[in-house]
Structures are given as structure tokens and as C-alpha cells.
Design a protein around this motif. Structure first.
Motif, PDB file in Angstrom:
ATOM      1  N   SER A 170       9.502 -12.046   2.772  1.00  0.00           N
ATOM      2  CA  SER A 170       9.939 -10.651   2.809  1.00  0.00           C
ATOM      3  C   SER A 170       8.824  -9.797   2.217  1.00  0.00           C
ATOM      4  CB  SER A 170      11.245 -10.449   2.033  1.00  0.00           C
ATOM      5  OG  SER A 170      11.043 -10.734   0.667  1.00  0.00           O
ATOM      6  N   ILE A 171       8.740  -8.579   2.690  1.00  0.00           N
ATOM      7  CA  ILE A 171       7.730  -7.648   2.190  1.00  0.00           C
ATOM      8  C   ILE A 171       8.348  -6.272   2.097  1.00  0.00           C
ATOM      9  CG2 ILE A 171       6.876  -7.260   4.547  1.00  0.00           C
ATOM     10  CD1 ILE A 171       4.078  -6.720   3.346  1.00  0.00           C
ATOM     11  N   SER A 172       7.954  -5.531   1.092  1.00  0.00           N
ATOM     12  CA  SER A 172       8.299  -4.114   1.023  1.00  0.00           C
ATOM     13  C   SER A 172       7.149  -3.400   0.330  1.00  0.00           C
ATOM     14  CB  SER A 172       9.635  -3.869   0.316  1.00  0.00           C
ATOM     15  OG  SER A 172       9.705  -4.546  -0.907  1.00  0.00           O
ATOM     16  N   LEU A 173       6.821  -2.254   0.887  1.00  0.00           N
ATOM     17  CA  LEU A 173       5.717  -1.453   0.367  1.00  0.00           C
ATOM     18  C   LEU A 173       6.225  -0.080  -0.038  1.00  0.00           C
ATOM     19  CD1 LEU A 173       3.014  -2.319   3.070  1.00  0.00           C
ATOM     20  CD2 LEU A 173       3.298  -3.347   0.801  1.00  0.00           C
ATOM     21  N   VAL A 174       5.567   0.514  -1.029  1.00  0.00           N
ATOM     22  CA  VAL A 174       5.943   1.866  -1.447  1.00  0.00           C
ATOM     23  C   VAL A 174       5.689   2.827  -0.285  1.00  0.00           C
ATOM     24  CG1 VAL A 174       5.517   1.415  -3.904  1.00  0.00           C
ATOM     25  CG2 VAL A 174       3.683   2.375  -2.480  1.00  0.00           C
ATOM     26  N   ALA A 175       6.380   3.952  -0.300  1.00  0.00           N
ATOM     27  CA  ALA A 175       6.314   4.915   0.800  1.00  0.00           C
ATOM     28  C   ALA A 175       4.881   5.323   1.144  1.00  0.00           C
ATOM     29  CB  ALA A 175       7.162   6.143   0.474  1.00  0.00           C
ATOM     30  N   ALA A 176       4.041   5.514   0.143  1.00  0.00           N
ATOM     31  CA  ALA A 176       2.662   5.955   0.387  1.00  0.00           C
ATOM     32  C   ALA A 176       1.823   4.928   1.150  1.00  0.00           C
ATOM     33  CB  ALA A 176       1.980   6.290  -0.944  1.00  0.00           C
ATOM     34  N   MET A 177       2.254   3.668   1.163  1.00  0.00           N
ATOM     35  CA  MET A 177       1.504   2.607   1.850  1.00  0.00           C
ATOM     36  C   MET A 177       1.990   2.359   3.273  1.00  0.00           C
ATOM     37  SD  MET A 177      -0.927   1.369   0.067  1.00  0.00           S
ATOM     38  CE  MET A 177      -1.233  -0.227   0.801  1.00  0.00           C
ATOM     39  N   ARG A 178       3.134   2.906   3.615  1.00  0.00           N
ATOM     40  CA  ARG A 178       3.714   2.650   4.933  1.00  0.00           C
ATOM     41  C   ARG A 178       2.965   3.420   6.008  1.00  0.00           C
ATOM     42  NH1 ARG A 178       9.516   3.788   2.404  1.00  0.00           N
ATOM     43  NH2 ARG A 178       9.490   2.046   0.935  1.00  0.00           N
ATOM     44  N   GLY A 179       2.797   2.772   7.157  1.00  0.00           N
ATOM     45  CA  GLY A 179       2.161   3.420   8.298  1.00  0.00           C
ATOM     46  C   GLY A 179       0.645   3.479   8.231  1.00  0.00           C
ATOM     47  N   LEU A 180       0.049   2.777   7.284  1.00  0.00           N
ATOM     48  CA  LEU A 180      -1.404   2.814   7.128  1.00  0.00           C
ATOM     49  C   LEU A 180      -2.093   1.538   7.612  1.00  0.00           C
ATOM     50  CD1 LEU A 180      -1.616   4.406   3.555  1.00  0.00           C
ATOM     51  CD2 LEU A 180      -1.800   5.551   5.782  1.00  0.00           C
ATOM     52  N   SER A 181      -1.345   0.668   8.261  1.00  0.00           N
ATOM     53  CA  SER A 181      -1.858  -0.598   8.820  1.00  0.00           C
ATOM     54  C   SER A 181      -2.282  -1.614   7.769  1.00  0.00           C
ATOM     55  CB  SER A 181      -3.017  -0.334   9.788  1.00  0.00           C
ATOM     56  OG  SER A 181      -2.572   0.471  10.860  1.00  0.00           O
ATOM     57  N   PHE A 182      -1.765  -1.485   6.548  1.00  0.00           N
ATOM     58  CA  PHE A 182      -2.072  -2.470   5.517  1.00  0.00           C
ATOM     59  C   PHE A 182      -1.115  -3.659   5.536  1.00  0.00           C
ATOM     60  CE2 PHE A 182      -4.279   1.111   3.430  1.00  0.00           C
ATOM     61  CZ  PHE A 182      -5.492   0.488   3.174  1.00  0.00           C
ATOM     62  N   ALA A 183       0.086  -3.473   6.038  1.00  0.00           N
ATOM     63  CA  ALA A 183       1.108  -4.522   5.964  1.00  0.00           C
ATOM     64  C   ALA A 183       0.649  -5.819   6.612  1.00  0.00           C
ATOM     65  CB  ALA A 183       2.414  -4.048   6.591  1.00  0.00           C
ATOM     66  N   SER A 184       0.047  -5.746   7.788  1.00  0.00           N
ATOM     67  CA  SER A 184      -0.375  -6.980   8.459  1.00  0.00           C
ATOM     68  C   SER A 184      -1.459  -7.698   7.662  1.00  0.00           C
ATOM     69  CB  SER A 184      -0.844  -6.704   9.886  1.00  0.00           C
ATOM     70  OG  SER A 184      -1.948  -5.819   9.893  1.00  0.00           O
ATOM     71  N   LEU A 185      -2.369  -6.951   7.072  1.00  0.00           N
ATOM     72  CA  LEU A 185      -3.416  -7.564   6.244  1.00  0.00           C
ATOM     73  C   LEU A 185      -2.822  -8.207   4.996  1.00  0.00           C
ATOM     74  CD1 LEU A 185      -6.071  -4.707   6.472  1.00  0.00           C
ATOM     75  CD2 LEU A 185      -6.080  -6.876   7.712  1.00  0.00           C
ATOM     76  N   ILE A 186      -1.860  -7.528   4.393  1.00  0.00           N
ATOM     77  CA  ILE A 186      -1.179  -8.065   3.214  1.00  0.00           C
ATOM     78  C   ILE A 186      -0.420  -9.331   3.585  1.00  0.00           C
ATOM     79  CG2 ILE A 186       0.669  -7.618   1.543  1.00  0.00           C
ATOM     80  CD1 ILE A 186      -0.322  -4.619   1.624  1.00  0.00           C
ATOM     81  N   LEU A 187       0.268  -9.316   4.729  1.00  0.00           N
ATOM     82  CA  LEU A 187       1.004 -10.494   5.194  1.00  0.00           C
ATOM     83  C   LEU A 187       0.072 -11.678   5.423  1.00  0.00           C
ATOM     84  CD1 LEU A 187       3.471  -8.750   7.637  1.00  0.00           C
ATOM     85  CD2 LEU A 187       4.107 -10.019   5.564  1.00  0.00           C
TER      86      LEU A 187
END
Length: 157
Positions: free
Chosen positions: A83-100
Motif C-alpha cells: 500500500s502507498i499513500s502520499l501527501v497532497a503536495a506529492m500527488r500528480g507529480l509522477s513520483f509514485a511509480s518511482l517510489i513504488l
């Protein structure tokens, strides 16, 4: 990714994770959309950071600012759920896939016997589905939980 750091969670992260977990968007996309009470969170968080079957990672920037969390929970000898959750400021910046991708690499290094990591994603959460797909998770199946539709995505690690 050089500005993003993933490290194991400890008790000092309890408040940041609590606040993020109760973010309305996070609650809306979770299997359990209800607000989490502090006492319940405190017990859950403490158990997860001590659980040898769980890897709880905190996402920060170089300055140590909390940006999110990634958690793996072993299901059996070969499988885990992420599971992953990011703070609002990080959403939509294409970091999630790199973090995953980085989180899966860390998890595999610590759990070399695991073969698959599964993600349970709210079917209406298109940005999350895209992030997991970009991190090389593939569609596995659909399922319903609490009158909501979810998809199961899988990654071989």
C-alpha cells in the motif's frame, strides 16, 4: 529520485502517518473509508513497525520532510500486499511509480523468498492504477469490498 528517501518507519512517524491516513482522499481510496481514531491508529502503527511480516517505509525528502508511506504485509511464503499513500503536495507529480519501484527493490532485498507483490486499488482511483502500471504491476483481477469495486494488480519481484 535522488531527492526522495525511503527508510524504515519508527515511532517518531506515528503522527505523520496518522494525519496522512485520515486525509480525505486517502480514506476515500482505502478498503476501509472510515476515519481512524488515534487510539486505534496507535495500536495498529506500533504493531506494524514491530511485525516481522511487515515492512513499513517512510518517504521523505533530503530535508527530512514527511512525504508519504509505503507498507508491505506478507500474506504467505510467496506473496505480499503493498500500500502507498502520499501527501497532497506529492500527488500528480509522477513520483509514485518511482517510489513504488524503489520500495519493491528494498522489499525484495529483505524478503528474497517472496515472488509476488499485490496491490488492492480502488477501481475509480485512475492515478493510482496508472502509477502501479508504470511501476510494472499488471492487472490480475477485480473484486468487490464494502460495496466498492477494486482491482488487484500484481508484480513479480
Amino acid at each position: 529520485m535522488q531527492d526522495i528517501i525511503l527508510r524504515k518507519a519508527d515511532i517518531s512517524h506515528i503522527r505523520d502517518v496518522f494525519d496522512l491516513s485520515n486525509d480525505p482522499i486517502v480514506r476515500e481510496n482505502s478498503l476501509n473509508p472510515s476515519f481512524i481514531e488515534w487510539g486505534e491508529h496507535e495500536k495498529w502503527f506500533t504493531s506494524k513497525i514491530q511485525d516481522p511480516e511487515s515492512l513499513f517505509l517512510i518517504v521523505t525528502n533530503q530535508a527530512g520532510t514527511f512525504l508519504g508511506q509505503v507498507r508491505f504485509q506478507a500474506e504467505d511464503l510467496e506473496n505480499a500486499v503493498i500500500s502507498i499513500s502520499l501527501v497532497a503536495a506529492m500527488r500528480g507529480l509522477s513520483f509514485a511509480s518511482l517510489i513504488l519501484e524503489e520500495a519493491c527493490r528494498i522489499y525484495k532485498n529483505e524478503n528474497f523468498r517472496k515472488k509476488y507483490v499485490f496491490a488492492q486499488i480502488n477501481k475509480s482511483n485512475i492515478p493510482s492504477i496508472k502509477s502501479f502500471a508504470k511501476a510494472l504491476f499488471v492487472y490480475d483481477s477485480d473484486f468487490e469490498y464494502n460495496n466498492k469495486m477494486y482491482i488487484l494488480m500484481k508484480k513479480t519481484i
